[in-house]
Scaffold this motif. Structure first.
Motif, short mmCIF file in Angstrom:
data_model
loop_
_atom_site.label_atom_id
_atom_site.label_comp_id
_atom_site.label_asym_id
_atom_site.label_seq_id
_atom_site.Cartn_x
_atom_site.Cartn_y
_atom_site.Cartn_z
N ARG A 205 1.03 -1.34 -0.13
CA ARG A 205 0.54 -0.05 -0.17
C ARG A 205 0.67 1.56 -0.12
O ARG A 205 2.13 1.00 0.49
CB ARG A 205 -0.54 -0.06 1.25
CG ARG A 205 -2.45 -0.69 1.04
CD ARG A 205 -3.03 -0.46 0.72
NE ARG A 205 -4.13 0.29 1.12
CZ ARG A 205 -4.79 0.94 2.08
NH1 ARG A 205 -5.17 -0.83 2.43
NH2 ARG A 205 -5.35 1.81 2.19
N HIS A 206 0.23 2.47 -0.09
CA HIS A 206 1.28 3.86 -0.43
C HIS A 206 0.26 4.52 -0.02
O HIS A 206 -0.71 5.66 -0.91
CB HIS A 206 1.39 3.88 -1.97
CG HIS A 206 2.28 3.46 -2.66
ND1 HIS A 206 3.50 3.48 -2.02
CD2 HIS A 206 2.14 1.76 -3.42
CE1 HIS A 206 4.74 2.53 -3.26
NE2 HIS A 206 3.69 1.72 -3.59
N PRO A 207 0.11 4.59 1.51
CA PRO A 207 -0.68 5.68 1.86
C PRO A 207 -0.93 6.83 1.76
O PRO A 207 -1.31 7.99 1.69
CB PRO A 207 -0.65 5.31 3.45
CG PRO A 207 0.51 4.26 3.45
CD PRO A 207 1.05 3.83 2.18
N GLY A 237 -2.34 7.50 -19.93
CA GLY A 237 -0.92 7.83 -20.01
C GLY A 237 -0.88 8.52 -19.18
O GLY A 237 -1.03 9.60 -19.20
N PRO A 238 0.46 8.92 -18.44
CA PRO A 238 1.08 10.22 -17.93
C PRO A 238 0.98 11.23 -19.28
O PRO A 238 0.62 12.81 -19.25
CB PRO A 238 2.69 9.37 -17.57
CG PRO A 238 3.59 9.10 -18.56
CD PRO A 238 1.88 8.19 -19.16
N GLU A 239 1.20 11.37 -20.10
CA GLU A 239 1.52 12.26 -21.21
C GLU A 239 -0.54 12.82 -21.53
O GLU A 239 -0.62 13.82 -21.50
CB GLU A 239 1.50 11.69 -22.95
CG GLU A 239 0.62 10.17 -23.42
CD GLU A 239 -0.05 9.57 -23.09
OE1 GLU A 239 -0.06 8.65 -23.48
OE2 GLU A 239 1.51 9.38 -22.07
N VAL A 252 -4.01 15.43 -8.93
CA VAL A 252 -4.60 14.93 -8.95
C VAL A 252 -3.37 13.19 -9.56
O VAL A 252 -2.50 12.39 -9.19
CB VAL A 252 -5.37 14.48 -8.18
CG1 VAL A 252 -5.33 12.71 -7.60
CG2 VAL A 252 -5.47 15.00 -6.74
N GLN A 253 -3.83 13.80 -10.90
CA GLN A 253 -3.62 12.33 -11.37
C GLN A 253 -2.48 12.54 -12.24
O GLN A 253 -1.21 11.49 -12.21
CB GLN A 253 -4.84 12.38 -12.76
CG GLN A 253 -5.28 11.69 -12.48
CD GLN A 253 -5.65 10.10 -11.94
OE1 GLN A 253 -5.86 10.24 -10.95
NE2 GLN A 253 -6.17 9.09 -13.38
N ALA A 258 3.63 10.70 -12.18
CA ALA A 258 5.29 11.15 -11.28
C ALA A 258 5.59 10.25 -10.11
O ALA A 258 6.86 9.84 -10.82
CB ALA A 258 4.92 12.03 -11.19
N ALA A 259 4.52 10.24 -9.64
CA ALA A 259 5.54 9.58 -8.26
C ALA A 259 4.71 7.75 -8.51
O ALA A 259 5.48 7.09 -8.39
CB ALA A 259 3.60 9.43 -6.97
#
Length: 564
Positions: A205-207, A237-239, A252-253, A258-259
């Motif tokens: 998990r990534h809280p 996708g990131p683009e 947020v997306q 990026a993360a």
């Protein structure tokens, strides 16, 4: 000893397939058990003939590239046996007798045995085919197996958190490296409830990436916004989120991509029967293969099942809250009685549908005595809770007009027998009085209920087992007895329902012994601590009934009690 028919002997196999050359070969019957194997096959597999004959070939040999035995329903060799069709492949390993894996290519064809239809499997060493995901879309058989597993797994829980946890175990890493779940609460707020990564064989998990996210805008054409409005699944996708953000969700997306270093994602709405409940995002980072439009129909099939599971979970929790609120509001507030301490506890059933007829009551009578009651109306539903309120209110009225508990209980029994739709019930009703000469006296009658427990200040516990008579509502005309006992200074009287002591596996007697032992050990604690600990330590683990508990303590000015 393994029986060996002539048609399935090594020589029979060689005669039937004389051109095997450097191929290994074995024959299985229609159940998948090995009935014959050639010499070169034994050499390749590092097995003796005795170790192979009679064994199920899937259990003995078939492994994936990691050495795991897979589901029989997904094994291509088992499929060849069951379908009795000629086919070939290269997506399995055989487990050798020395414990090493042998990547093989194989061909299977129908082959008669002495006992009936069988299958001849020919194999030779060769590379295992690359994983299907790396090649593109999931094969239809794997897809159907995943959907069947998703349906079974998600239908087995009514907890929203567990639903999402199970979903992660189903899709990671089978379909993706990352799973992100955004859920819409009843009030319309959106929360990113789960960001889960599969790495090094573990789900993490990534809280720091979870929490509330901005509201959906009606105009945004971006994938997550569209999914949260209920539009169909789409790729991202990131683009997609690199330009000027059109909403807070876009920000947020952008931060999410990026993360996580996801290079490809597929996003689909999670729909319930009547509303959009959220969105599911599957992302790939380490997996170099991007999602394609051919993956979207599978994703929507999964989210439809997830949506039904989340919807059922929320419906269950709403019903549970309503049931608990109704039950608690039906239970009375305890009166302030000078000279004694009263404490009541109610523990609802774990299953919302099991809320029902357990109740307690304490009230002041016209002669300043205190009426105490504990009861259980048959049934485990809202109707039982409603009948419980009827019984309690009728009992109060009758106890007010009758001088002794048995009289009130007897008249209540008559009323219940003549009231349409009324079920049976058990109860204990008593009067608590005090005089300068006798101190505190408890006079009671028992209608089919577990016996009250009297615990003295020094830790002696005794069940008040008499009198006890038939439960209420049977229509039988009974003369109900009564008894009385003096309560020593500092003693505690415990009234309880059977949910505290009854085990489905062991019955009621072990629970009575456990209650007496724990209550005696807690005699020096305050009533609040006593009730709390009894509910925690005495109730059997296999009991899913609700519990009502009413405790009374008479004063002992010389010995203070421990705890709150």
């Amino acid at each position: 000893m393994q029986r060996q028919d002539s048609a399935s002997s090594p020589s029979a196999l060689s005669a039937a397939a004389p051109a095997l050359g450097d191929l290994g070969g074995y024959v299985v019957d229609e159940t998948g058990r090995i009935v014959s194997v050639n010499d070169h096959g034994l050499t390749l597999l590092r097995l003796t003939r005795a170790a192979a004959l009679g064994r199920d070939h899937h259990d003995l040999l078939h492994r994936d590239a990691d050495g795991h035995i897979g589901p029989r329903a997904l094994c291509p060799l088992m499929d060849a046996v069951l379908s009795r069709a000629a086919c070939s492949g290269g997506d399995v390993c055989f487990l050798r007798g020395d414990g090493l894996l042998l990547p093989i290519r194989w061909t299977a064809t129908p082959f008669p045995t002495a006992s009936g239809p069988g299958t001849l499997v020919l194999f030779h060493p060769g590379p295992v085919d690359a994983p299907t995901v790396a090649e593109g879309a999931m094969p239809e058989l794997d897809r159907l197996a995943l959907l069947a597993e998703t349906t079974t797994s998600l239908a087995a829980t009514l907890n929203e958190q567990e639903t999402v946890d199970r979903l992660a175990q189903l899709v990671l890493p089978r379909l993706a490296d990352w799973m992100v779940v955004d859920l819409i609460a009843d009030g319309g707020d959106i929360r990113r409830t789960h960001v889960i990564e599969h790495r090094d064989g573990r789900l993490t998990r990534h809280p720091d990436l979870e929490g509330p996210i901005p509201a959906v805008t009606a105009q945004s054409p971006l994938p997550l916004s569209r999914a949260l409005r209920g539009s169909g699944a789409s790729l991202a996708g990131p683009e997609v989120y690199q330009g000027e953000p059109d909403s807070g969700i876009a920000v947020v997306q952008h931060e999410l991509f990026a993360a996580t270093d996801m290079h490809s994602a597929a996003i689909a709405p999670i729909r319930g029967p009547r509303e959009v409940l959220g969105a599911l995002t599957l992302g790939r980072g380490d997996n170099p293969v991007p999602f394609t439009t051919s993956d979207l129909s599978l994703l929507e099939d999964i989210t439809r099942r997830a949506g039904l599971a989340v919807s059922n979970s929320r419906l269950y929790q709403r019903q549970r809250r309503i049931s608990e609120t109704m039950q608690r509001h039906l239970l009375p507030r305890l009166p302030d009685v000078p000279g004694i301490e009263l404490h009541a506890s109610y523990l609802p059933a774990p299953d919302a549908s099991q809320v029902g007829g357990d109740w307690y009551d304490a009230f002041t009578l016209p002669d300043d005595a205190t009426g105490l009651a504990i009861g259980d109306v048959a049934g485990h539903d809202l109707e039982a809770a409603a009948r419980m309120a009827q019984v309690r209110n009728m009992l109060r009225a009758l106890a007010w007009s009758e001088p002794h508990p048995p009289s009130a209980v007897g008249r209540l029994d008559q009323v219940m027998a003549s009231t349409a739709g009324m079920s049976t019930a058990t109860l204990v009703l008593g009067r608590l009085t005090s005089t300068p000469q006798a101190g505190w006296t408890w006079e009671w009658t028992n209608a089919g209920h577990p016996p009250p427990l009297l615990v003295t200040r020094d830790g002696r516990a005794t069940y008040l087992r008499t009198p006890r008579s038939m439960l209420l509502g049977t229509g039988a005309h009974l003369t109900r007895g009564r008894d009385s006992v003096n309560l020593p200074p500092g003693s505690t009287l415990l009234l309880y329902t059977d949910g505290l002591i009854e085990s489905r596996a062991q019955g009621i007697e072990p629970g009575l012994a456990r209650l007496r032992r724990h209550a005696a050990a807690l005699a020096h604690h305050s009533l609040g601590v006593v009730c709390e600990r009894l509910l925690e330590d005495v109730r059997p683990r296999d009991n899913d009934d609700d519990v009502a508990l009413l405790a009374v303590r008479v004063p002992d000015p010389d010995t203070p009690f421990v705890g709150r």
